[in-house]
Design an enzyme around this catalytic site. Sequence first.
Site, PDB file in Angstrom:
ATOM      1  N   ARG A  84       0.824  -1.155  -0.025  1.00  0.00           N
ATOM      2  CA  ARG A  84      -0.007  -0.108  -0.062  1.00  0.00           C
ATOM      3  C   ARG A  84       0.829   1.413   0.120  1.00  0.00           C
ATOM      4  O   ARG A  84       0.969   1.993  -0.787  1.00  0.00           O
ATOM      5  CB  ARG A  84      -1.016  -0.126   1.234  1.00  0.00           C
ATOM      6  CG  ARG A  84      -2.047   1.099   1.241  1.00  0.00           C
ATOM      7  CD  ARG A  84      -1.484   2.372   1.662  1.00  0.00           C
ATOM      8  NE  ARG A  84      -0.839   2.527   2.914  1.00  0.00           N
ATOM      9  CZ  ARG A  84      -0.486   3.561   3.400  1.00  0.00           C
ATOM     10  NH1 ARG A  84      -0.371   4.677   2.804  1.00  0.00           N
ATOM     11  NH2 ARG A  84       0.221   3.701   4.588  1.00  0.00           N
ATOM     12  N   ASP A  85       1.715   1.438   1.153  1.00  0.00           N
ATOM     13  CA  ASP A  85       2.396   2.577   1.229  1.00  0.00           C
ATOM     14  C   ASP A  85       3.598   2.666   0.189  1.00  0.00           C
ATOM     15  O   ASP A  85       3.912   3.866  -0.291  1.00  0.00           O
ATOM     16  CB  ASP A  85       2.848   2.898   2.588  1.00  0.00           C
ATOM     17  CG  ASP A  85       3.420   4.266   3.015  1.00  0.00           C
ATOM     18  OD1 ASP A  85       3.436   5.008   2.062  1.00  0.00           O
ATOM     19  OD2 ASP A  85       3.411   4.579   4.200  1.00  0.00           O
ATOM     20  N   HIS A  94       5.186   4.542  12.472  1.00  0.00           N
ATOM     21  CA  HIS A  94       5.187   4.388  11.261  1.00  0.00           C
ATOM     22  C   HIS A  94       6.160   5.325  10.687  1.00  0.00           C
ATOM     23  O   HIS A  94       5.780   6.657  10.430  1.00  0.00           O
ATOM     24  CB  HIS A  94       3.763   4.608  10.728  1.00  0.00           C
ATOM     25  CG  HIS A  94       3.761   4.690   8.994  1.00  0.00           C
ATOM     26  ND1 HIS A  94       3.082   3.834   8.550  1.00  0.00           N
ATOM     27  CD2 HIS A  94       4.024   5.577   8.174  1.00  0.00           C
ATOM     28  CE1 HIS A  94       2.942   3.733   7.119  1.00  0.00           C
ATOM     29  NE2 HIS A  94       3.609   5.119   6.917  1.00  0.00           N
ATOM     30  N   HIS A 140       8.934   7.045   8.148  1.00  0.00           N
ATOM     31  CA  HIS A 140       9.650   6.949   6.760  1.00  0.00           C
ATOM     32  C   HIS A 140      11.028   7.336   7.009  1.00  0.00           C
ATOM     33  O   HIS A 140      11.384   7.708   8.065  1.00  0.00           O
ATOM     34  CB  HIS A 140       8.850   8.083   5.786  1.00  0.00           C
ATOM     35  CG  HIS A 140       7.481   7.449   5.457  1.00  0.00           C
ATOM     36  ND1 HIS A 140       7.575   7.081   4.193  1.00  0.00           N
ATOM     37  CD2 HIS A 140       6.452   7.472   5.895  1.00  0.00           C
ATOM     38  CE1 HIS A 140       6.044   6.626   4.080  1.00  0.00           C
ATOM     39  NE2 HIS A 140       5.378   6.739   5.233  1.00  0.00           N
ATOM     40  N   CYS A 193       4.284   9.038   0.344  1.00  0.00           N
ATOM     41  CA  CYS A 193       3.026   9.732  -0.163  1.00  0.00           C
ATOM     42  C   CYS A 193       3.052  10.796  -1.033  1.00  0.00           C
ATOM     43  O   CYS A 193       3.747  11.835  -1.161  1.00  0.00           O
ATOM     44  CB  CYS A 193       2.478  10.314   1.424  1.00  0.00           C
ATOM     45  SG  CYS A 193       0.784  11.177   1.173  1.00  0.00           S
ATOM     46  N   ASN A 231       9.547   3.886   3.439  1.00  0.00           N
ATOM     47  CA  ASN A 231       9.282   3.701   4.786  1.00  0.00           C
ATOM     48  C   ASN A 231      10.398   2.834   5.470  1.00  0.00           C
ATOM     49  O   ASN A 231      11.405   2.721   4.342  1.00  0.00           O
ATOM     50  CB  ASN A 231       7.929   2.730   4.707  1.00  0.00           C
ATOM     51  CG  ASN A 231       6.843   3.152   4.950  1.00  0.00           C
ATOM     52  OD1 ASN A 231       6.122   3.341   3.871  1.00  0.00           O
ATOM     53  ND2 ASN A 231       6.418   3.306   6.170  1.00  0.00           N
TER      54      ASN A 231
HETATM   55  P1  HMG Z   1     -12.778  14.518  -2.547  1.00  0.00           P
HETATM   56  O1  HMG Z   1     -12.374  15.089  -4.082  1.00  0.00           O
HETATM   57  O2  HMG Z   1     -13.055  15.595  -1.663  1.00  0.00           O
HETATM   58  O3  HMG Z   1     -13.942  13.327  -2.676  1.00  0.00           O
HETATM   59  O4  HMG Z   1     -11.393  13.722  -2.050  1.00  0.00           O
HETATM   60  P2  HMG Z   1     -15.425  13.370  -3.250  1.00  0.00           P
HETATM   61  O5  HMG Z   1     -16.355  12.573  -2.291  1.00  0.00           O
HETATM   62  O6  HMG Z   1     -15.744  14.651  -3.697  1.00  0.00           O
HETATM   63  O7  HMG Z   1     -15.156  12.359  -4.677  1.00  0.00           O
HETATM   64  C1  HMG Z   1     -14.461  12.646  -5.706  1.00  0.00           C
HETATM   65  C2  HMG Z   1     -14.644  11.649  -6.616  1.00  0.00           C
HETATM   66  O8  HMG Z   1     -13.873  10.673  -6.123  1.00  0.00           O
HETATM   67  C3  HMG Z   1     -15.947  11.155  -6.941  1.00  0.00           C
HETATM   68  O9  HMG Z   1     -16.054  10.616  -8.209  1.00  0.00           O
HETATM   69  C4  HMG Z   1     -16.141   9.770  -5.887  1.00  0.00           C
HETATM   70  O10 HMG Z   1     -17.128   8.996  -6.370  1.00  0.00           O
HETATM   71  C5  HMG Z   1     -14.946   9.453  -5.999  1.00  0.00           C
HETATM   72  P3  HMG Z   1     -16.748  11.515  -9.370  1.00  0.00           P
HETATM   73  O11 HMG Z   1     -18.102  11.597  -9.005  1.00  0.00           O
HETATM   74  O12 HMG Z   1     -16.007  12.697  -9.752  1.00  0.00           O
HETATM   75  O13 HMG Z   1     -16.470  10.509 -10.496  1.00  0.00           O
HETATM   76  N1  HMG Z   1     -14.396   8.842  -4.689  1.00  0.00           N
HETATM   77  C6  HMG Z   1     -14.133   7.414  -4.407  1.00  0.00           C
HETATM   78  N2  HMG Z   1     -14.032   6.667  -5.454  1.00  0.00           N
HETATM   79  C7  HMG Z   1     -13.638   5.442  -4.918  1.00  0.00           C
HETATM   80  N3  HMG Z   1     -13.289   5.140  -3.546  1.00  0.00           N
HETATM   81  C8  HMG Z   1     -13.480   5.936  -2.626  1.00  0.00           C
HETATM   82  C9  HMG Z   1     -13.660   7.205  -3.258  1.00  0.00           C
HETATM   83  N4  HMG Z   1     -14.229   8.400  -2.523  1.00  0.00           N
HETATM   84  C10 HMG Z   1     -14.513   9.268  -3.477  1.00  0.00           C
HETATM   85  N5  HMG Z   1     -13.166   5.810  -1.612  1.00  0.00           N
HETATM   86  C11 HMG Z   1     -11.080  11.747  -0.973  1.00  0.00           C
HETATM   87  C12 HMG Z   1     -11.569  13.197  -0.833  1.00  0.00           C
HETATM   88  C13 HMG Z   1     -10.693  11.330   0.661  1.00  0.00           C
HETATM   89  C14 HMG Z   1     -11.740  10.580  -1.652  1.00  0.00           C
HETATM   90  C15 HMG Z   1      -9.389  11.879  -1.420  1.00  0.00           C
HETATM   91  O14 HMG Z   1      -8.823  12.749  -0.967  1.00  0.00           O
HETATM   92  C16 HMG Z   1      -8.636  10.463  -1.478  1.00  0.00           C
HETATM   93  O15 HMG Z   1      -9.128   9.440  -2.152  1.00  0.00           O
HETATM   94  N6  HMG Z   1      -7.576  10.881  -0.917  1.00  0.00           N
HETATM   95  C17 HMG Z   1      -6.479   9.887  -0.484  1.00  0.00           C
HETATM   96  C18 HMG Z   1      -5.258  10.273  -0.419  1.00  0.00           C
HETATM   97  C19 HMG Z   1      -4.330   9.016  -0.115  1.00  0.00           C
HETATM   98  O16 HMG Z   1      -4.606   7.846  -0.198  1.00  0.00           O
HETATM   99  N7  HMG Z   1      -3.184   9.481   0.544  1.00  0.00           N
HETATM  100  C20 HMG Z   1      -2.104   8.230   0.803  1.00  0.00           C
HETATM  101  C21 HMG Z   1      -2.461   7.850   2.011  1.00  0.00           C
HETATM  102  S1  HMG Z   1      -2.223   8.452   3.472  1.00  0.00           S
HETATM  103  C22 HMG Z   1      -0.410   8.240   3.943  1.00  0.00           C
HETATM  104  O17 HMG Z   1       0.075   7.723   2.751  1.00  0.00           O
HETATM  105  C23 HMG Z   1       0.151   8.493   5.258  1.00  0.00           C
HETATM  106  C24 HMG Z   1       0.332   7.082   5.947  1.00  0.00           C
HETATM  107  O18 HMG Z   1       1.339   6.201   5.282  1.00  0.00           O
HETATM  108  C25 HMG Z   1       0.778   7.430   7.452  1.00  0.00           C
HETATM  109  C26 HMG Z   1       2.096   8.446   7.278  1.00  0.00           C
HETATM  110  O19 HMG Z   1       2.942   7.787   6.491  1.00  0.00           O
HETATM  111  O20 HMG Z   1       2.115   9.420   7.779  1.00  0.00           O
HETATM  112  C27 HMG Z   1      -1.034   6.329   6.229  1.00  0.00           C
HETATM  113 MG    MG Z   2       3.415   6.335   5.291  1.00  0.00          MG
END
Ligand code: HMG
Ligand code: MG
Length: 290
Positions: free
Chosen positions: A14-15, A206, A208, A239, A248
Site C-alpha cells: 500500500r504505502d 510508522h 519513513h 505519500c 518507509n
Molecule cells: P474528494 O475529491 O473531496 O472526494 O476527495 P469526493 O467525495 O468529492 O469524490 C470525488 C470523486 O472521487 C468522486 O468521483 C467520488 O465518487 C470518488 P466522481 O463523481 O468525480 O466520478 N471517490 C471515490 N472513489 C472510490 N473510492 C473512494 C472514493 N471516494 C471518493 N473511497 C478523498 C476526498 C478522501 C476521497 C480523496 O482525497 C482521497 O481519496 N484521498 C486519499 C489520498 C491518499 O490515499 N493518500 C495516501 C494515503 S495516507 C498516507 O500515505 C500516510 C500514511 O502512510 C501514514 C504516514 O506516513 O504519515 C497512512
Molecule cells: Mg506512510
Amino acid sequence: MLNKFIKLVEVGPRDGLQNEKSTVSAADKIILIDLLSETGFSLLEATSFVSPKWVPQLADASDVMAGITRADNVRYIALTPNMQGFERACAAGVDEIAVFAAASETFSQKNINCSIEESLNRFIPVIDAAKAEGIAVRGYISTVVHCPYESAIAPEAVLPIAEQLLEMGCYEISLGDTTGQGTPQTVAALLSHLTKALPPALLAGHFHDTNHQAVANVMTSIDFGLRCFDSAVSGLGGCPYAPGAKGNLSTRAVAEALHKEGWQTGLDMDKLALAEAHITSLNLLQTRSS
Ligand code: HMG
Ligand code: MG
C-alpha cells in the site's frame, strides 16, 4: 518470550506502491502480497480503497484483493477514507480497515481534501459500520512530528486526535512520520507527551526513512513501551501528497536491527528475500530507502 516480541506490520504493497511512478500491474501486486503472506506477518496492508482520481496507482484495489491467496494466519488491512471506500473494502472482503487523519491542517487538506475535524466526523460512520460488520479499525495520524507544509508539529497537536480516534473505536493508533524528518529527540518528545495520557500498547510507529533515522526512532519508541511498527519490503514507500517523503522503514533493516538486540519478530528472512527479489525484478522508478 512474549515480552521480547515486536509486531511488524508490512505496509509496502500500500504505502510503497501508492507512490510508484512506474505502472505496477495487479498481477505483480498479487505476487508480491502472496510472497509477503508467507513471510510471517500477522497484519499485511494490501491496498487502499481511496479515490482513483487521487491515487491512480491503487485503482485496482478490488482486483488485487480478489486475486490474492489468503493465508490463514494473516489479516489483510486496507485504507478507507470514507464510506465509499469502506463499502468497496467490505465487498472485497478485507479483514481490517484503517482510517487516516493528520496532525497538520494543511496536510489534511492536501491529502484528503478536508480539515482535521471534518475528517474525524467523516470517520464516525465508517468506524460504526465497520464495528457493525465485526471489522477492526486501525487509526493513522500523519505528520506527527513534521509536516511538509507547516514544518514542526507539536506533540500537543497529536494527542487529542489520538484520543478521539481511540474513543471512536480504533484499536491502535499508528503514528506517521510522513516525511521521515523525525529524530530520536523529536520522537521522544512526542512519545513522552502521548504516553502520559495513553498506554503505549495502543500506539504503533510508522517511520519513513528519508534521513536514515527510522531504526533509531523505533529503538527510541521501544524505550517508551511501543511494540508495534510499520515497515515496507525493500523500503518502498512515500505519500503522493507529501513532497520529499521517501521510503518507509525497510522491513529487513528493522527486523535485523531488532533481532540483533534480542527481539523476535517471527519473520522468515529467507522468505522475505523472495519478496524483495520480486520488487527488484519490477525495476521500479521511485527512490527507495536502503
Ligand atoms: P474528494 O475529491 O473531496 O472526494 O476527495 P469526493 O467525495 O468529492 O469524490 C470525488 C470523486 O472521487 C468522486 O468521483 C467520488 O465518487 C470518488 P466522481 O463523481 O468525480 O466520478 N471517490 C471515490 N472513489 C472510490 N473510492 C473512494 C472514493 N471516494 C471518493 N473511497 C478523498 C476526498 C478522501 C476521497 C480523496 O482525497 C482521497 O481519496 N484521498 C486519499 C489520498 C491518499 O490515499 N493518500 C495516501 C494515503 S495516507 C498516507 O500515505 C500516510 C500514511 O502512510 C501514514 C504516514 O506516513 O504519515 C497512512
Ligand atoms: Mg506512510
